[in-house]
Design an enzyme around this catalytic site. Structure first.
Site, PDB file in Angstrom:
ATOM      1  N   SER A 110      63.954  56.235  59.389  1.00  0.00           N
ATOM      2  CA  SER A 110      62.885  55.310  59.732  1.00  0.00           C
ATOM      3  C   SER A 110      61.972  55.078  58.521  1.00  0.00           C
ATOM      4  O   SER A 110      62.464  54.734  57.437  1.00  0.00           O
ATOM      5  CB  SER A 110      62.101  55.845  60.936  1.00  0.00           C
ATOM      6  OG  SER A 110      61.221  54.870  61.444  1.00  0.00           O
ATOM      7  N   GLU A 204      68.940  49.059  59.618  1.00  0.00           N
ATOM      8  CA  GLU A 204      68.499  49.186  61.007  1.00  0.00           C
ATOM      9  C   GLU A 204      67.003  48.937  61.045  1.00  0.00           C
ATOM     10  O   GLU A 204      66.325  48.990  60.024  1.00  0.00           O
ATOM     11  CB  GLU A 204      68.838  50.575  61.567  1.00  0.00           C
ATOM     12  CG  GLU A 204      68.138  51.740  60.873  1.00  0.00           C
ATOM     13  CD  GLU A 204      66.745  52.038  61.407  1.00  0.00           C
ATOM     14  OE1 GLU A 204      66.495  51.810  62.617  1.00  0.00           O
ATOM     15  OE2 GLU A 204      65.898  52.486  60.625  1.00  0.00           O
ATOM     16  N   HIS A 269      67.228  54.056  65.586  1.00  0.00           N
ATOM     17  CA  HIS A 269      66.278  54.409  66.647  1.00  0.00           C
ATOM     18  C   HIS A 269      66.962  54.386  68.008  1.00  0.00           C
ATOM     19  O   HIS A 269      66.598  53.624  68.913  1.00  0.00           O
ATOM     20  CB  HIS A 269      65.096  53.446  66.617  1.00  0.00           C
ATOM     21  CG  HIS A 269      64.227  53.585  65.413  1.00  0.00           C
ATOM     22  ND1 HIS A 269      64.588  53.054  64.183  1.00  0.00           N
ATOM     23  CD2 HIS A 269      63.025  54.194  65.215  1.00  0.00           C
ATOM     24  CE1 HIS A 269      63.631  53.329  63.304  1.00  0.00           C
ATOM     25  NE2 HIS A 269      62.679  54.019  63.905  1.00  0.00           N
TER      26      HIS A 269
END
Length: 295
Positions: A110, A204, A269
């Protein structure tokens, strides 16, 4: 350069380079990590009683990360969670001192994409784009794949996804790079920018509108960052709108590159996210939805 693997009895340092760490989730996950047969050193920022969107001031987060890396008893530095803030501490880290201290395993995902880029660029070191332990997505499948990646990386030669499907068929070999799209786009023009040339690119993101995803990809395209990319692996896009719309967007913006591209590889995620080594060489088979890690 590939770091040494983690062994039973080693110490894993848990750090908080970005947002605050929920105390209740931390207490739930610590026994899971201890069950791996390691010591867990929990950083001060991980336990800080933060009220804003940062776990602690920039200087404190950078110092926590640096202390963990310079500690000769620590084998792995593991980010507890993402959120926001990793980029803000990059200029406060003494990368020369970290290089002198030698290689360690670094893992996270992330917002931690910014630290992956920094470790890859400043230290020439492979890192692990892994699920974050102090989140609700860190389930048994994600935990076990991270454990294997830390302790027995030689056992993971192929990473496969049952949900993957080819957007552009074919195979390609290159160095695995990437991670979170927003962090890659915001890293343009910084010392950690790098490029996707001769790479298999992982992408992502989460809770981004389709037009914002379009804008970030367009920025990467127009800047030349994607020139020479060899293949693209698309992960999760949770909270980003209808999956079909994101899929069509990827075909529209990235399809013209003409490189193998796979959709919904299952990292990011989402629960059961695999751990993927950034900096390692791999062969992408878009048709079968697999990454073959090379020696």
């Amino acid at each position: 350069m590939r770091p040494p693997k983690v062994r039973p009895g080693d110490t894993i340092a848990l750090v908080a380079p970005a947002s605050p760490v929920p105390a209740e989730l931390l207490e739930k996950i610590l026994p899971v990590l201890h069950d791996w047969g390691v010591e867990i050193s929990v950083g001060e920022c991980v336990r800080a009683a933060a009220t804003g969107y940062l776990s602690a001031p920039d200087e404190a987060r950078a110092a926590e990360f640096t202390r963990a890396w310079l500690d000769p008893g620590v084998t792995c530095v593991l980010a507890a969670r993402g959120g926001y803030g990793s980029q803000r501490m990059l200029d406060l880290v003494d990368w020369a001192a970290l290089r002198e201290a030698g290689p360690k395993v670094f893992a996270g995902s992330s917002d931690v994409t910014a630290l992956h880029r920094a470790v890859n660029v400043h230290m020439g070191l492979e890192t692990l784009f892994s699920p974050l332990p102090v989140t609700t997505l860190f389930d048994a499948v994600a935990a076990e794949h991270l454990r294997l990646s830390l302790f027995e990386p030689e056992e993971i030669r192929t990473i496969a996804s049952p949900t993957a499907s080819p957007l552009v068929p074919g195979t390609a070999t290159g160095t695995l790079i990437g991670g979170n799209l927003a962090l890659l786009a915001s890293g343009l023009g910084t010392p950690e920018q790098g490029s996707a040339r001769e790479a298999i690119l992982l992408l992502e993101d989460v809770t981004e509108s389709p037009y914002r995803i379009d804008r970030m990809i367009t920025q990467l395209l127009r800047s030349g960052w994607l020139d020479g990319v060899r293949g693209i692996v698309l992960g999760s896009w949770s909270g980003c709108g209808a999956p079909e719309a994101i899929r069509d967007l990827m075909l529209d913006r990235l399809g013209p590159l003409g490189v193998p591209m796979v959709w919904d590889f299952g990292f990011g995620h989402v629960p059961a996210s695999p751990t993927i080594p950034l900096g390692a060489r791999a062969t992408l088979d878009a048709d079968s939805g697999t990454l073959l890690l090379l020696p």
